[in-house]
Design an enzyme around this catalytic site. Structure first.
Site, PDB file in Angstrom:
ATOM      1  N   GLU A 127       0.799  -1.235   0.000  1.00  0.00           N
ATOM      2  CA  GLU A 127       0.000   0.000   0.000  1.00  0.00           C
ATOM      3  C   GLU A 127       0.831   1.284   0.000  1.00  0.00           C
ATOM      4  OE1 GLU A 127      -3.544  -2.416   0.277  1.00  0.00           O
ATOM      5  OE2 GLU A 127      -1.509  -2.720   0.982  1.00  0.00           O
ATOM      6  N   TYR A 173       3.454   2.017   2.041  1.00  0.00           N
ATOM      7  CA  TYR A 173       4.074   2.378   3.312  1.00  0.00           C
ATOM      8  C   TYR A 173       5.582   2.092   3.259  1.00  0.00           C
ATOM      9  CZ  TYR A 173      -0.646   3.036   5.117  1.00  0.00           C
ATOM     10  OH  TYR A 173      -1.924   3.490   5.315  1.00  0.00           O
ATOM     11  N   ARG A 209       2.368  -8.846   4.372  1.00  0.00           N
ATOM     12  CA  ARG A 209       1.462  -8.279   3.379  1.00  0.00           C
ATOM     13  C   ARG A 209       2.290  -7.642   2.277  1.00  0.00           C
ATOM     14  NH1 ARG A 209      -4.158  -5.011   4.387  1.00  0.00           N
ATOM     15  NH2 ARG A 209      -4.615  -4.553   2.217  1.00  0.00           N
ATOM     16  N   HIS A 268      -1.574   3.860  -1.891  1.00  0.00           N
ATOM     17  CA  HIS A 268      -2.645   4.807  -1.563  1.00  0.00           C
ATOM     18  C   HIS A 268      -2.679   5.987  -2.541  1.00  0.00           C
ATOM     19  CE1 HIS A 268      -4.194   2.819   1.869  1.00  0.00           C
ATOM     20  NE2 HIS A 268      -3.143   2.991   2.637  1.00  0.00           N
ATOM     21  N   ARG A 304     -13.761  -5.002   5.334  1.00  0.00           N
ATOM     22  CA  ARG A 304     -15.069  -4.333   5.346  1.00  0.00           C
ATOM     23  C   ARG A 304     -16.247  -5.315   5.408  1.00  0.00           C
ATOM     24  NH1 ARG A 304     -14.696  -0.789   0.187  1.00  0.00           N
ATOM     25  NH2 ARG A 304     -13.853  -2.777  -0.524  1.00  0.00           N
ATOM     26  N   GLN A 361     -18.268   4.828   3.092  1.00  0.00           N
ATOM     27  CA  GLN A 361     -18.724   6.066   3.718  1.00  0.00           C
ATOM     28  C   GLN A 361     -18.460   6.127   5.220  1.00  0.00           C
ATOM     29  OE1 GLN A 361     -22.735   7.259   2.560  1.00  0.00           O
ATOM     30  NE2 GLN A 361     -22.461   6.328   0.564  1.00  0.00           N
TER      31      GLN A 361
END
Length: 673
Positions: free
Chosen positions: A166, A168, A216, A254, A313, A341
């Site tokens: 991602e 990082y 990851r 990101h 999620r 959201q």
């Protein structure tokens, strides 16, 4: 026999066994950053362990304060702190689950002026400059990861996940895009790989062989000047040799301008790249991103694309996802619709995460729905998201509930949303509530407008009557070429080739997309549209977009002088803006609407300096997305009749359409009554 034999089968790691193939992926909830929130974090993870998750992964904890995500954010750097985490790990173990601490150094992504990174190249998504680490600091940071892992073991964690994707810190070491070092930690692909290999090697040495080490790994960077596929495979093999137990899949930095998790991304859109790596290594491999049903997860594992699936999620939306799948109740799963959201939009706004379709997520100790001590007869009027949530939660607590809906089907504004290309997932929420209505015993009345007389017979009345489109006072507003968004989406009103959309809120953007394109035909179609390709062909899997010609010429207008779409979701708005821009939509701010006639829509717009200039948009159709009005016609007569009335959702506040607020409001009301 189970419908999901692969998904529910255990996985033997040698020193540890996972009870099934479901990992709850890491998500920063905001509960990690303060010790005082550890009881809430414990309850949050305990609920998922109770729901059958094999291995939960926490949000990121920095191995050093220079690696903070936020100032004074989550760290794992002391024995005292580790001991406090026993509260979390004990809660998970009580339900036979396992939990891993994610160790994350933000590098240049840190939202802090004190951050340290690989090089002095500033992040495009944070405002602070980054100071490059010295050679000695890099070496110490690799050891910091290992020391944090030791502390995680002391805290009772079953393992750690080393965050290497991602964008990082570890990801920043791996690419020439962000690593301009000339010492032993940069300069060649082999030297750039040294840091993650050292992190894993030192971690394994300190924690021993009987502790889960999960890494990851970014398989598809989706940014320029990224890793090659050859380098990705080489790193995976090196990590395998150093003793990682599991490799988890990371997709996209990101800062990437390719959507990877929003609702318009096809389900399991990146399982193919996981399968590509699986052919190269033996260590168990995890697929991730947009896996939200047990059927999709089962298919991935059965097809040999991965050994496990990671879902974050979807387990916010329904913590009992696994148990329901195992018990043959998959139709009762509250499916994640990938709206972002209440989860990621909150995370990236430094607010506590939750879930639009499950507001109890991350609020398990506060929003408690206990069986009622005194059952009441409750009428709920309106079967949109607010009414559905209120009716089912009230009935689940033991109340006698009747739900009245004037239309011939449930859903309210969600019936419109699910017809927008890329928002088809919203139909899953209505599928869920259809099952919930039956299971909880709510008596549903469709095609029925409730009267004051019949509502007066109930102990309590909940009004969730929603909204109707606002029609502005404008000369020519009754012209035949004028239609509301509801008429376009729900009533198939004819729309010409040249369209002006008045109002650039969320509905204006949705309507524009509805008018421009059909839904994606396939994953290949989506990949072509966004410029995603095989990383063996292009570094990072990034190629040129091939855009489909729009079906119409659309002009999107707003009264505000700010940029259009500024109020859209923090993590999704850019996707909608890009989609419209790629489709040639002209976006015009600062508009004053004058009139509508046979010539078109007459407006004035900002000119040079303080001047304004008049324009005529020669359009065939004008679509009104000019806000909503609350439908509250029952409120006053019910109050006059002495009926206790609770007004929720759009009937309470019509500003934009906020299903997150509506469902939360309904759930909180149900908990109180």
């Amino acid at each position: 026999m189970t419908s999901y034999p692969h998904l529910l089968s255990p996985l033997d790691l040698g020193h540890s066994t996972l009870r099934n193939r479901v990992i709850m992926g890491s998500m920063h909830t905001g509960l990690e950053d303060r010790v005082k929130h550890l009881p809430e974090l414990a309850a949050y993870f305990a609920e998922r362990a109770k729901g059958g998750v094999a291995l939960s992964v926490t949000g990121g904890f920095a191995p050093h304060w220079r690696g903070w995500l936020l100032p004074f954010g989550s760290t794992m750097t002391s024995r005292r702190l580790a001991d406090r985490h026993r509260l979390v790990t004990d809660a998970v173990h009580e339900h036979d689950g396992k939990i891993a601490l994610q160790i994350l150094h933000a590098g240049r992504y840190g939202y802090s002026p004190f951050k340290k990174g690989v090089s002095s190249i500033k992040s495009p998504i944070t405002p602070f400059k980054v100071s490059p680490m010295s050679t000695r600091e890099v070496d110490r940071t690799a050891s910091d990861f290992a020391k944090s892992a030791v502390l995680a073991r002391r805290a009772g964690y079953d393992g750690v996940e080393i965050m290497g994707s991602e964008g990082y810190l570890i990801n920043q070491f791996l690419t020439a895009r962000t690593n301009t070092r000339t010492d032993r930690w940069g300069g060649t692909a082999e030297k750039r790989m040294r840091f993650p290999i050292e992190v894993v090697r030192r971690t394994r040495e300190l924690v021993g062989d009987d502790f889960i080490v999960q890494y990851r790994m970014s398989l598809l960077d989706l940014v320029d000047n990224a890793q090659s596929w050859e380098e990705t495979v080489a790193l995976a093999k090196a990590l395998e040799a150093e003793g990682v137990d599991i490799i988890n899949t990371g997709i996209g930095w990101h800062e990437a301008r390719i959507p990877t998790i929003v609702t318009s991304v096809p389900r399991a859109a990146f399982a193919w790249v996981t399968a590509k790596l699986k052919a190269e290594i033996e260590v168990p491999l995890v697929a991730s991103n947009r896996i939200n049903t047990p059927d999709v997860a089962e298919e991935i594992i059965a097809a040999g694309q991965a050994d496990l699936v990671s879902m974050a999620r979807p387990l916010l939306a329904d913590p009992h996802f696994v148990v329901k799948a195992a018990e043959g109740r998959a139709d009762e799963i509250n499916t994640c619709i990938a709206c972002n959201q209440a989860c990621l939009d909150h995370t990236f706004s430094n607010k506590r995460a939750s879930c639009l379709v499950n507001p109890r997520a991350c609020h398990e100790t506060e929003l408690v729905l206990l069986p009622t001590r005194q059952a009441m007869r409750v009428a709920v009027v309106g079967a949109g998201p607010a009414g559905l949530a209120a009716a089912t939660e009230l009935a689940d607590r033991g109340h006698d509930v009747e739900l009245f809906e004037a239309q011939d089907s449930i859903g309210g504004q969600f019936r419109l949303a699910m017809q927008i290309p890329g928002k088809e997932e919203f139909a899953e929420t209505l599928r869920y509530y259809t099952v919930r209505l039956e299971k909880t015993g709510v008596k549903l009345h469709l095609n029925r407008r409730a009267t004051v007389e019949e509502l007066a017979e109930f102990d309590e009345v909940v009004l969730a009557t929603g909204v109707e489109p606002r029609v502005p006072d404008l000369p020519g507003i009754d012209h035949p070429k004028v239609v509301t968004y509801q008429q376009v989406i729900d009533e198939n009103a004819p729309v010409g080739e040249r369209v002006a959309v008045m109002g650039a809120g969320g509905i204006g953007f949705d309507v524009s997309e509805f008018l421009l394109h059909d839904p994606y035909e396939s994953l290949e179609h989506w990949n072509t549209r966004w410029g995603v390709t095989d990383p063996e062909l292009e570094r990072g899997g990034l190629t040129t977009k091939v855009l489909a010609p729009p079906r119409r010429q659309v002009t999107l207008l707003q009264r505000k002088s700010s940029s259009l779409g500024k109020g859209l979701g923090k993590t999704t708005g850019w996707v909608h803006r890009t989609t419209l821009k790629d489709s040639g939509v002209q976006m015009v701010p600062g508009v004053i609407y004058e009139r509508i006639d046979d010539d078109g829509l007459h407006i004035t717009v900002p000119g040079d300096g303080d001047t304004r200039e008049s324009r005529v948009l020669e359009v065939d159709t004008v679509v009104l997305c000019t806000g909503q009005e609350s439908v509250r016609d029952l409120v006053e007569p019910l109050e006059q009749a002495g009926v206790t009335v609770h007004v929720i959702g759009g009937a309470d506040v019509a500003a934009e359409l906020d299903a997150k607020r509506a469902i939360t409001q309904a759930t909180e009301l149900a908990a109180r009554l």
